[in-house]
Scaffold this motif. Sequence first.
Motif, PDB file in Angstrom:
ATOM      1  N   VAL A 126       0.914  -1.258   0.065  1.00 45.73           N
ATOM      2  CA  VAL A 126       0.064   0.054  -0.066  1.00 45.73           C
ATOM      3  C   VAL A 126       0.842   1.373  -0.298  1.00 45.73           C
ATOM      4  CG1 VAL A 126      -1.839   1.142   1.229  1.00 45.73           C
ATOM      5  CG2 VAL A 126      -1.431  -1.269   1.428  1.00 45.73           C
ATOM      6  N   ALA A 127       1.986   1.252   0.784  1.00 46.56           N
ATOM      7  CA  ALA A 127       2.750   2.429   1.008  1.00 46.56           C
ATOM      8  C   ALA A 127       3.966   2.693  -0.003  1.00 46.56           C
ATOM      9  CB  ALA A 127       3.161   2.519   2.456  1.00 46.56           C
ATOM     10  N   ASN A 128       4.570   3.679   0.287  1.00 49.35           N
ATOM     11  CA  ASN A 128       5.623   4.139  -0.636  1.00 49.35           C
ATOM     12  C   ASN A 128       6.989   3.706  -0.212  1.00 49.35           C
ATOM     13  OD1 ASN A 128       4.484   5.419  -2.892  1.00 49.35           O
ATOM     14  ND2 ASN A 128       3.530   6.674  -1.312  1.00 49.35           N
ATOM     15  N   SER A 129       7.059   2.935   0.793  1.00 53.26           N
ATOM     16  CA  SER A 129       8.418   2.381   1.148  1.00 53.26           C
ATOM     17  C   SER A 129       8.118   1.050   1.990  1.00 53.26           C
ATOM     18  CB  SER A 129       9.266   3.231   1.980  1.00 53.26           C
ATOM     19  OG  SER A 129       8.772   3.289   3.315  1.00 53.26           O
ATOM     20  N   VAL A 130       9.387   0.063   1.949  1.00 50.94           N
ATOM     21  CA  VAL A 130       9.050  -1.033   2.539  1.00 50.94           C
ATOM     22  C   VAL A 130       8.434  -0.559   3.960  1.00 50.94           C
ATOM     23  CG1 VAL A 130      10.379  -2.931   3.467  1.00 50.94           C
ATOM     24  CG2 VAL A 130      10.828  -2.123   1.180  1.00 50.94           C
ATOM     25  N   GLU A 131       9.379   0.009   4.791  1.00 49.34           N
ATOM     26  CA  GLU A 131       9.219   0.530   6.247  1.00 49.34           C
ATOM     27  C   GLU A 131       7.583   1.115   6.530  1.00 49.34           C
ATOM     28  OE1 GLU A 131      11.960   3.007   7.606  1.00 49.34           O
ATOM     29  OE2 GLU A 131      10.950   3.682   9.263  1.00 49.34           O
ATOM     30  N   ASP A 132       7.283   1.733   5.579  1.00 50.61           N
ATOM     31  CA  ASP A 132       5.819   2.397   5.654  1.00 50.61           C
ATOM     32  C   ASP A 132       4.785   1.267   5.615  1.00 50.61           C
ATOM     33  OD1 ASP A 132       7.423   4.575   5.992  1.00 50.61           O
ATOM     34  OD2 ASP A 132       5.993   5.878   5.445  1.00 50.61           O
ATOM     35  N   ASP A 133       5.352   0.569   4.647  1.00 52.88           N
ATOM     36  CA  ASP A 133       4.070  -0.624   4.273  1.00 52.88           C
ATOM     37  C   ASP A 133       3.942  -1.490   5.354  1.00 52.88           C
ATOM     38  OD1 ASP A 133       2.590  -1.792   2.061  1.00 52.88           O
ATOM     39  OD2 ASP A 133       3.525  -3.621   2.808  1.00 52.88           O
ATOM     40  N   ILE A 134       4.936  -1.857   5.954  1.00 52.47           N
ATOM     41  CA  ILE A 134       4.858  -2.856   7.248  1.00 52.47           C
ATOM     42  C   ILE A 134       4.317  -1.853   8.449  1.00 52.47           C
ATOM     43  CG2 ILE A 134       6.248  -3.809   9.242  1.00 52.47           C
ATOM     44  CD1 ILE A 134       8.619  -4.069   7.306  1.00 52.47           C
TER      45      ILE A 134
ATOM     46  N   GLY B   9       5.630  12.074 -10.764  1.00 52.06           N
ATOM     47  CA  GLY B   9       5.578  11.579  -9.659  1.00 52.06           C
ATOM     48  C   GLY B   9       6.810  10.870  -9.184  1.00 52.06           C
ATOM     49  N   GLN B  10       8.005  10.948  -9.912  1.00 52.71           N
ATOM     50  CA  GLN B  10       9.097  10.474  -9.662  1.00 52.71           C
ATOM     51  C   GLN B  10      10.103  11.214  -8.773  1.00 52.71           C
ATOM     52  OE1 GLN B  10      11.861   8.472 -12.085  1.00 52.71           O
ATOM     53  NE2 GLN B  10      10.276   7.601 -13.343  1.00 52.71           N
ATOM     54  N   TYR B  11      10.877  10.503  -7.904  1.00 52.02           N
ATOM     55  CA  TYR B  11      11.724  11.034  -6.998  1.00 52.02           C
ATOM     56  C   TYR B  11      13.250  11.039  -7.340  1.00 52.02           C
ATOM     57  CZ  TYR B  11      14.066  11.701  -2.390  1.00 52.02           C
ATOM     58  OH  TYR B  11      14.853  12.263  -1.505  1.00 52.02           O
ATOM     59  N   PHE B  12      13.820  12.395  -7.502  1.00 47.47           N
ATOM     60  CA  PHE B  12      15.275  12.417  -7.568  1.00 47.47           C
ATOM     61  C   PHE B  12      16.051  12.402  -6.382  1.00 47.47           C
ATOM     62  CE2 PHE B  12      19.046  14.860  -8.513  1.00 47.47           C
ATOM     63  CZ  PHE B  12      19.553  14.248  -9.468  1.00 47.47           C
ATOM     64  N   PRO B  13      16.644  11.228  -5.797  1.00 44.22           N
ATOM     65  CA  PRO B  13      16.956  11.122  -4.530  1.00 44.22           C
ATOM     66  C   PRO B  13      18.152  12.444  -4.235  1.00 44.22           C
ATOM     67  CG  PRO B  13      16.942   9.066  -5.443  1.00 44.22           C
ATOM     68  CD  PRO B  13      16.730   9.972  -6.358  1.00 44.22           C
ATOM     69  N   GLY B  14      18.388  12.855  -3.144  1.00 45.18           N
ATOM     70  CA  GLY B  14      19.514  13.877  -2.995  1.00 45.18           C
ATOM     71  C   GLY B  14      19.460  14.446  -1.599  1.00 45.18           C
ATOM     72  N   SER B 158      -5.667  11.806   1.540  1.00 40.13           N
ATOM     73  CA  SER B 158      -4.319  11.860   1.532  1.00 40.13           C
ATOM     74  C   SER B 158      -3.896  10.205   1.134  1.00 40.13           C
ATOM     75  CB  SER B 158      -3.718  12.102   2.767  1.00 40.13           C
ATOM     76  OG  SER B 158      -3.836  11.348   3.914  1.00 40.13           O
ATOM     77  N   LEU B 159      -4.712   9.223   1.715  1.00 39.01           N
ATOM     78  CA  LEU B 159      -4.439   7.847   1.417  1.00 39.01           C
ATOM     79  C   LEU B 159      -4.450   7.724  -0.262  1.00 39.01           C
ATOM     80  CD1 LEU B 159      -3.441   5.046   2.464  1.00 39.01           C
ATOM     81  CD2 LEU B 159      -6.186   4.491   2.539  1.00 39.01           C
ATOM     82  N   MET B 160      -5.616   8.234  -0.841  1.00 41.76           N
ATOM     83  CA  MET B 160      -5.778   7.915  -2.114  1.00 41.76           C
ATOM     84  C   MET B 160      -4.576   8.635  -3.011  1.00 41.76           C
ATOM     85  SD  MET B 160      -9.701   9.270  -2.682  1.00 41.76           S
ATOM     86  CE  MET B 160      -9.282  10.327  -4.250  1.00 41.76           C
ATOM     87  N   MET B 161      -4.045   9.816  -2.387  1.00 43.31           N
ATOM     88  CA  MET B 161      -2.822  10.493  -3.201  1.00 43.31           C
ATOM     89  C   MET B 161      -1.799   9.327  -3.366  1.00 43.31           C
ATOM     90  SD  MET B 161      -2.543  14.257  -3.467  1.00 43.31           S
ATOM     91  CE  MET B 161      -3.304  14.761  -1.780  1.00 43.31           C
ATOM     92  N   SER B 162      -1.665   9.026  -1.932  1.00 47.32           N
ATOM     93  CA  SER B 162      -0.357   7.995  -1.594  1.00 47.32           C
ATOM     94  C   SER B 162      -0.428   6.885  -2.325  1.00 47.32           C
ATOM     95  CB  SER B 162      -0.419   7.546  -0.138  1.00 47.32           C
ATOM     96  OG  SER B 162       0.280   6.591  -0.066  1.00 47.32           O
ATOM     97  N   ILE B 163      -1.684   6.094  -2.513  1.00 47.52           N
ATOM     98  CA  ILE B 163      -1.796   5.096  -3.542  1.00 47.52           C
ATOM     99  C   ILE B 163      -1.660   5.542  -4.963  1.00 47.52           C
ATOM    100  CG2 ILE B 163      -3.474   3.303  -4.246  1.00 47.52           C
ATOM    101  CD1 ILE B 163      -4.598   3.425  -1.551  1.00 47.52           C
ATOM    102  N   ALA B 164      -2.028   6.627  -5.139  1.00 47.52           N
ATOM    103  CA  ALA B 164      -1.819   7.019  -6.718  1.00 47.52           C
ATOM    104  C   ALA B 164      -0.332   7.101  -6.969  1.00 47.52           C
ATOM    105  CB  ALA B 164      -2.436   8.261  -7.000  1.00 47.52           C
ATOM    106  N   LEU B 165       0.441   7.712  -5.791  1.00 50.03           N
ATOM    107  CA  LEU B 165       1.921   7.824  -6.059  1.00 50.03           C
ATOM    108  C   LEU B 165       2.605   6.533  -6.060  1.00 50.03           C
ATOM    109  CD1 LEU B 165       2.836  10.865  -3.772  1.00 50.03           C
ATOM    110  CD2 LEU B 165       3.199  10.817  -6.329  1.00 50.03           C
ATOM    111  N   PHE B 167       1.296   3.636  -7.144  1.00 53.24           N
ATOM    112  CA  PHE B 167       0.831   2.773  -8.360  1.00 53.24           C
ATOM    113  C   PHE B 167       1.205   3.295  -9.610  1.00 53.24           C
ATOM    114  CE2 PHE B 167      -1.043   0.087  -5.391  1.00 53.24           C
ATOM    115  CZ  PHE B 167      -0.983  -1.047  -5.798  1.00 53.24           C
ATOM    116  N   ILE B 168       1.739   4.664  -9.961  1.00 55.47           N
ATOM    117  CA  ILE B 168       1.919   5.271 -11.045  1.00 55.47           C
ATOM    118  C   ILE B 168       3.181   4.787 -11.771  1.00 55.47           C
ATOM    119  CG2 ILE B 168       2.881   7.352 -12.184  1.00 55.47           C
ATOM    120  CD1 ILE B 168       0.984   9.010 -10.604  1.00 55.47           C
ATOM    121  N   PRO B 169       4.247   4.359 -10.927  1.00 53.54           N
ATOM    122  CA  PRO B 169       5.501   3.899 -11.486  1.00 53.54           C
ATOM    123  C   PRO B 169       5.111   2.222 -11.982  1.00 53.54           C
ATOM    124  CG  PRO B 169       6.201   4.771  -9.613  1.00 53.54           C
ATOM    125  CD  PRO B 169       4.714   4.940  -9.750  1.00 53.54           C
ATOM    126  N   THR B 170       4.523   1.842 -11.049  1.00 51.32           N
ATOM    127  CA  THR B 170       4.269   0.408 -11.366  1.00 51.32           C
ATOM    128  C   THR B 170       3.321   0.346 -12.704  1.00 51.32           C
ATOM    129  OG1 THR B 170       3.818  -0.145  -9.101  1.00 51.32           O
ATOM    130  CG2 THR B 170       2.985  -1.811 -10.522  1.00 51.32           C
TER     131      THR B 170
END
Lengths: 294, 263
Positions: A126-134, B9-14, B158-165, B167-170
Amino acid sequence: MQLEKSPLPARPASARILLSTPATGNDPLSEPMIIFEDCSYRYPHAGALRPALDKVDLAIGTGELVAVVGANGSGKSTLARMANGLLLPDGGSVRVKGMSTAEPGNLDAIRETVGMVFQNPESQIVANSVEDDIAFGLENIGLPVAEIEERIEEALGVFGLEELRGREPHWLSGGQKQRTVLAGVMALQPGLLVLDEPTSMLDPRSQREFIDYIDSLRRDGTAIIYITHIMREAATADRVVVLSEGRVVADAGPREVFSDEGLLRSAGLDAPLPVRLSRALDAPVALTLEELVG
Amino acid sequence: MKLAGAVIGQYFPGASVVHLLDPRMKILAAFAYAVALFLVGGYPGLILMAAALAAAVAVARIPARWLLRAIKPIVFLAGFTFIFQLFLRGGEVLASIGPLDVYEEGVRHGAFLAARLVLLVLSSAVLTFTTAPVLLTDGFSRLLSPLGKLRLPAYELSLMMSIALRFIPTLLMELDRIIKAQKARGAEPGRGGLVRRARSVLPVMVPLFVLSFRHADELALAMESRCYRGGRGRTVRRRLKLRARDAVFMVIVAVTIAAALLV
Ligand SMILES: Nc1ncnc2c1ncn2[C@@H]1O[C@H](COP(=O)(O)OP(=O)(O)OP(=O)(O)O)[C@@H](O)[C@H]1O
Ligand SMILES: [Mg+2]
């Protein structure tokens, strides 16, 4: 992406995830963890098709590992979805720790008791990271933050996910996704664990380690329904339930079930390799290679 | 049609300051920036806004490649916007194309609108490039939480938004796979004239919709099984803390926007 190097470590004796249920063993007098009674189900809109489950009777106690096998479409996943009230029986009943799934007021408690792992890991994260999903399930049941963090650490350790804790799901391999899902479910410390082909994406070594892990859960008193297509895995269970066209056609120890050639053939299954070997050698039925050689 | 290369919706780590800023402040700033873009009256203001965004990009060290990919989907729209405005009357005639005259005012206005569109897209891209999805979700959920007091489903939103984020890459990866499968069978999605193009995209979109519905269905079951009951009684695990740099950032944003609106 390569599979995670670190194997599923043997669980530390102190791990609390694993001590969720008091080890009551197989006390025949205590109420079973789950009872399916005369349980039938037909999918709506499935037309004149036969029911997906047909008068299933099944009881599983604490500390019992029951393998469920059967051909594609025999009703295994449907049975799993009955166990925590995602599907309600058209006829008969399902009771978890004595609570009927048909009673809406019971569902919260039932879902906290029953841990479910479905076939496809991709759509269970569901979540956007492994940790957050747990954390997801732990947050849902409103645990205090400190306890959530503790359980996350433990689950990360048990499933060898420490280094992947911040990883986004779409960068995980299939096996890593499957471990993330398992970690998220085990962190909830379920008394009954329902696993629908949980090792389909694990490499052989992780598969073996997973079976050992499941075995240790059982010894700690967790009841486990283990759906699998791998007969070698089913052979390690206390009982093997064979489903065929929605009906339970066998419910007995693995030795008994896998010795019955006619039964397996009619259910569209093969016996595990050691059984077939012992048959070919005219030796007594052996469930493992060690047994065959020894 | 190179969709796996898309960066929605992609992240550029930094680890830049821009990355470290509080997600709530970044979301608010992006929102204010978007509103300001539409209020800015002329070029001086727009140039100031562009400079501010360029500064954020430079500090965050986002590669130009990422920015180009972010605006790729709107290049056409920006182009059309520009061309439509070209024939607006006013000022000198710069050129004549057949019976149509291109006026100075038209070029000026068209370029303004196109630039505004590009800045709008880039600013939201910079937000997602510099904020991990996890934090973006947290930020949104914190910002929306006052809605809960109005009995609106703040957590669910906010959960909806999170789920959208999530699943977009998937879905983009799956889309890529479908396109490859179609190509292997000789189809050329996205090529040819408009009609042919529309027709060839259909076999790609249908499986994608089926896949996303299946994901949705299974995800709902998995969430219910993991005791999802909506936002009530749920633990808030991560607390966001405002720091001095967030205050500084918001002052810079406010000053920039005020200046852009006043010049
Ligand atoms: N959502 C649904 N709607 C209608 N029919 C369904 C649905 N899901 C499953 N079925 C049907 O119910 C029967 C049992 O399906 P189920 O998924 O339980 O089988 P299974 O034993 O898990 O199979 P597999 O080994 O392929 O996972 C099948 O005939 C299937 O076609
Ligand atoms: Mg199944």
